[in-house]
Each structure stands twice: as structure tokens, then as C-alpha cells.
Enzyme design. Structure first.
Site, PDB file in Angstrom:
ATOM      1  N   ASP A   1      -7.149  -4.147  -8.861  1.00 55.89           N
ATOM      2  CA  ASP A   1      -6.588  -4.684 -10.109  1.00 55.89           C
ATOM      3  C   ASP A   1      -7.646  -5.599 -10.735  1.00 55.89           C
ATOM      4  O   ASP A   1      -8.837  -5.380 -10.511  1.00 55.89           O
ATOM      5  CB  ASP A   1      -5.254  -5.386  -9.809  1.00 55.89           C
ATOM      6  CG  ASP A   1      -4.313  -5.376 -11.013  1.00 55.89           C
ATOM      7  OD1 ASP A   1      -4.779  -5.705 -12.119  1.00 55.89           O
ATOM      8  OD2 ASP A   1      -3.123  -5.043 -10.869  1.00 55.89           O
TER       9      ASP A   1
ATOM     10  N   HIS B   1     -10.228  -3.906 -12.520  1.00 52.97           N
ATOM     11  CA  HIS B   1      -9.767  -3.824 -13.906  1.00 52.97           C
ATOM     12  C   HIS B   1     -10.461  -4.845 -14.803  1.00 52.97           C
ATOM     13  O   HIS B   1      -9.983  -5.134 -15.895  1.00 52.97           O
ATOM     14  CB  HIS B   1      -8.245  -3.963 -13.979  1.00 52.97           C
ATOM     15  CG  HIS B   1      -7.517  -2.805 -13.358  1.00 52.97           C
ATOM     16  ND1 HIS B   1      -6.146  -2.673 -13.384  1.00 52.97           N
ATOM     17  CD2 HIS B   1      -7.977  -1.702 -12.684  1.00 52.97           C
ATOM     18  CE1 HIS B   1      -5.796  -1.550 -12.763  1.00 52.97           C
ATOM     19  NE2 HIS B   1      -6.893  -0.956 -12.319  1.00 52.97           N
TER      20      HIS B   1
END
Ligand code: NAG
Length: 396
Positions: free
Chosen positions: A222, A245
Site C-alpha cells: 500500500d 502506492h
């Protein structure tokens, strides 16, 4: 030289000891080894109680305290390092590895694995945290009713914190969380988890002021760094991100009443194969939140899907926001010296709120390519200026 009066300085060795005892934190610190409380470096004996007992004694000490964790592997359930303490200088020095329970259900609903609360002047140095999150990730990835998972290391409502030279592997959920803190320095940290591991943010900061993140390498499933509501005076420098991310401000504006984010600097960051580079993201729903005075400087993108992105229409699953616009006000965001390659055609995307357009966006010396050609930019409701070489051509 003969005949010159000798200056009255101590012999170098004497000087060394004066300096050593005056400034070495361990010289006067009370020592607490987890081994003397029954912890076993054998990777299987549950050492939770031993760590809790060592903490209780260190926290009750009226002089500075060092808790040492020697080499070896220590099996630990949830540990709460609770303050306030009787001293303002506790060092947790880890030479070994702390290992979470292999059955993710044991701490999967506990929110945190290792949590420091209401402490002042705590440093965590060295060591490895192994969250053993893979079991929970595969549960989540196959969509069954899985627990939410535990953050590996959290500091909450604490001041004057240092985290140095720590490695965090395979957390069930976020690796490191800084929440409600002031004056925190995170340095030389290494986070690693699989690129497809869900919700395993590297470092998450929220409701905190004066956090610095330096010289760290984060690869996870993430956000490498996520910046939540109520963050101010955050400095991030020399961070390598990927997989992951990207570095993300947000999601903001989930709540209608929410603290803003301001004065954030991200300087010298490298993104490799990440989903995003520099992102600001808000929910498409009403809120009084904001993000302002943000500087993104000296970033290199290597094959990043969305190198520069502001997305104010975040609404996962299109639930609780369709047709609404973000109330989050985004202003004074500077992108300076950002270059490299985009993995998609649109390398710069400003998708701002229809009701509160982004203002004061500055692009300076931005050069992003897609397949060795200039990439594209896309703007909606975004205002600002471009200067220097800007490629793709600015749509501000
Ligand atoms: C902005 O943040 C930096 C640290 O990142 C701090 O030194 C500076 O004082 C802050 N500025 C304001 C106006 O708060």
C-alpha cells in the site's frame, strides 16, 4: 615550540572519558535486559510478559533507562508500552528480531502489535520486527471474513520519539503508525512486504506535528508513506519507495469535520514501479478538511503509473458519496524538479473538487516521459502556474 607556555588542556584520554561520561546515554542509564525478565531468544517461548515487565521497570526508573534486546528471535504477542513514565529518556535497543504470533488470529483484532502510548522521550533503535502477516494477506486476498489485522509498531499521544535503524517486515496491517505525536524522528528504517499485500502502509502519520522521516527504504503493498488528517510540519527526505502506492496525502475528507494537513515537504524521493508517485487524495464528499503548503522537490520516477496525481473523487466501491463533491480545499502545492518515466500516458493528473478547485499549484522543472515520449497531463478544476521546463505541457 620550546618556551611557549603549555595550554592547560586535559590529556586526550582524560578528555575522552569526560566526554564519554557526560554525553553517552548509556553511561548513566539504568539497564534492563529482557533476558533478566525471562525472555528467551529461541523463537518459540512467548516473551510477551518479560517485555512488559522490563518496560514497567524502565518506565518506573527515575533515571534514564535502556531496555536491551539481544540477538536472537523473540516470540511476542501484543505489548503495550504505556506511559507516562518517571523519566524522559528510555532507549529500547534491539539487536534481535521480534516475531509476531504465526497464527494471525491471535493479534488480528487487537489493532496493534507493539504500541507506545503517552510516552515522552522514547527511542527505538535497531532490530527487526517480523509481523508474519502473509497468512492474513492471503485470507484478505481470497475475500473471506478476515480480521482487520494489527499495526506492527505504533506511537500514539507521545512526544520526542526517535525510531532509528529498524527493519519492519510483513506487517499484518500498517508497519509503523505515528498518531497524535509531536517531535518524532524516523531514520534509516527499512520496510518490506509483498507488493500485493493489502493495507500494509509503510509509515502512516496523522494528527501529528514535527515528524521527520529520513533515509528510509520502503517496499510494500500500500502507500509507502501515508499522511492523514491533522498532520503539520512533516519533513520527508531521502526515501526510496517501491513496490507500493507512493507517498500519499490522504485519504482526506472522509469525515465532515476534519483537521487539515499543512506544511509538508517531500524532498529527494525515488519511486520504482509504484502505483503512484506523489499523490493527494480526498473523498468525494463534504468536509471542512484541507491540504496546503505542500512542497514536492527532487523526485525521480521509474515506471510509475501515476507520477503526479491529485484525486478528489475517491469513493471506493462508489458507496456513501456518489454524485457528491469533495469539500477538501487544496492549495499551494509545489512540484519542483520531478523527472523520470511514467508507466501510463497521463503522467500528471489534477482531478480537483468542482466546488473547491485546487489553487496555487506550481510546476517547476518537471519532465516525465511515457515510452520515451513526452507524457500527457490532465486537469480539471485546477489553477496555478508552470515555470522552467515542464513536460508534459502544463494544463493548469
Ligand atoms: C514547516 O515545517 C518545518 C519542518 O518540516 C518546520 O521547520 C517549519 O518551522 C514549519 N513552518 C511553519 C510555518 O510551521
Amino acid at each position: 615550540m620550546a618556551g611557549l607556555p603549555l595550554p592547560m588542556i586535559p590529556h586526550p584520554i582524560t578528555l575522552f572519558f569526560i566526554v564519554f561520561f557526560a554525553f553517552s546515554p548509556s553511561a548513566k542509564a539504568a539497564q534492563f535486559s529482557v533476558l533478566s525478565y525471562g525472555a528467551k531468544p529461541d523463537g518459540k517461548t512467548d516473551s510477551t510478559k518479560a517485555f512488559a515487565a522490563a518496560w514497567a521497570h524502565a518506565c518506573a526508573s527515575t533515571q534514564p533507562a535502556t531496555i536491551s534486546v539481544p540477538k536472537g528471535s523473540f516470540s511476542l504477542g501484543q505489548v503495550r508500552f504505556q506511559g507516562p513514565c518517571k523519566n524522559r529518556a528510555i532507549l529500547l535497543r534491539i539487536d534481535g528480531t521480534l516475531v509476531a504470533p504465526s497464527d494471525y488470529k491471535v493479534i488480528g483484532n487487537a489493532k496493534n502489535w507493539l504500541i507506545f502510548e503517552h510516552v515522552n522521550g522514547v527511542a527505538v533503535s535497531g532490530g527487526t520486527l517480523d509481523g508474519q502477516g502473509a497468512g492474513l494477506w492471503s485470507c484478505k486476498n481470497s475475500g473471506k471474513g478476515c480480521p482487520r489485522g494489527a499495526t506492527s509498531l505504533e506511537f500514539t499521544n507521545s512526544n520526542n520519539i526517535a525510531i532509528t535503524g529498524l527493519a519492519s517486515l510483513n506487517s499484518q496491517l500498517f508497519h509503523i503508525v505515528i498518531n497524535g505525536c509531536q517531535n518524532v524522528k524516523v531514520q534509516g528504517v527499512k520496510v518490506s512486504a509483498a507488493g500485493n499485500s493489502p493495507n500494509t502502509d509503510g509509515i502512516h502519520v496523522q494528527s501529528s506535528t514535527g515528524v521527520t522521516i529520513l533515509n528510509s527504504r520502503i517496499g510494500t503493498g500500500d502507500d509507502c508513506v501515508s499522511i492523514g488528517p491533522g498532520t503539520s510540519s512533516l519533513w520527508i527526505e531521502n526515501v526510496a519507495c517501491g513496490p507500493g502506492h507512493g507517498i500519499s496525502i490522504g485519504s482526506l475528507g472522509k469525515e465532515s469535520q476534519e483537521a487539515g494537513v499543512q506544511n509538508v515537504t517531500v524532498k529527494t524521493a525515488t519511486f520504482t514501479g509504484t502505483q503512484n508517485g506523489l499523490r493527494i487524495k480526498s473523498w468525494g464528499r463534504p468536509s471542512n478538511g484541507f491540504a496546503r503548503d505542500i512542497l514536492f522537490q527532487h523526485a525521480v520516477m521509474n515506471n510509475v503509473q501515476n507520477p503526479i496525481v491529485i484525486d478528489q473523487n475517491y469513493c471506493p466501491g462508489e458507496k456513501n458519496c456518489p454524485g457528491q463533491v469533495s469539500g477538501v480545499k487544496i492549495s499551494d502545492v509545489t512540484y519542483q524538479d520531478i523527472h523520470g518515466s511514467s508507466a501510463t500516458e497521463v503522467a500528471v493528473k489534477f482531478d480537483c473538487s468542482k466546488k473547491y478547485p485546487c489553487t496555487g499549484i506550481k510546476l517547476e522543472d518537471v519532465k516525465l516521459t511515457f515510452k520515451n515520449q513526452p507524457a500527457e497531463a490532465s486537469c480539471s478544476n485546477a489553477g496555478g502556474v508552470a515555470s522552467g521546463l515542464v513536460q508534459p505541457t502544463s494544463c493548469l
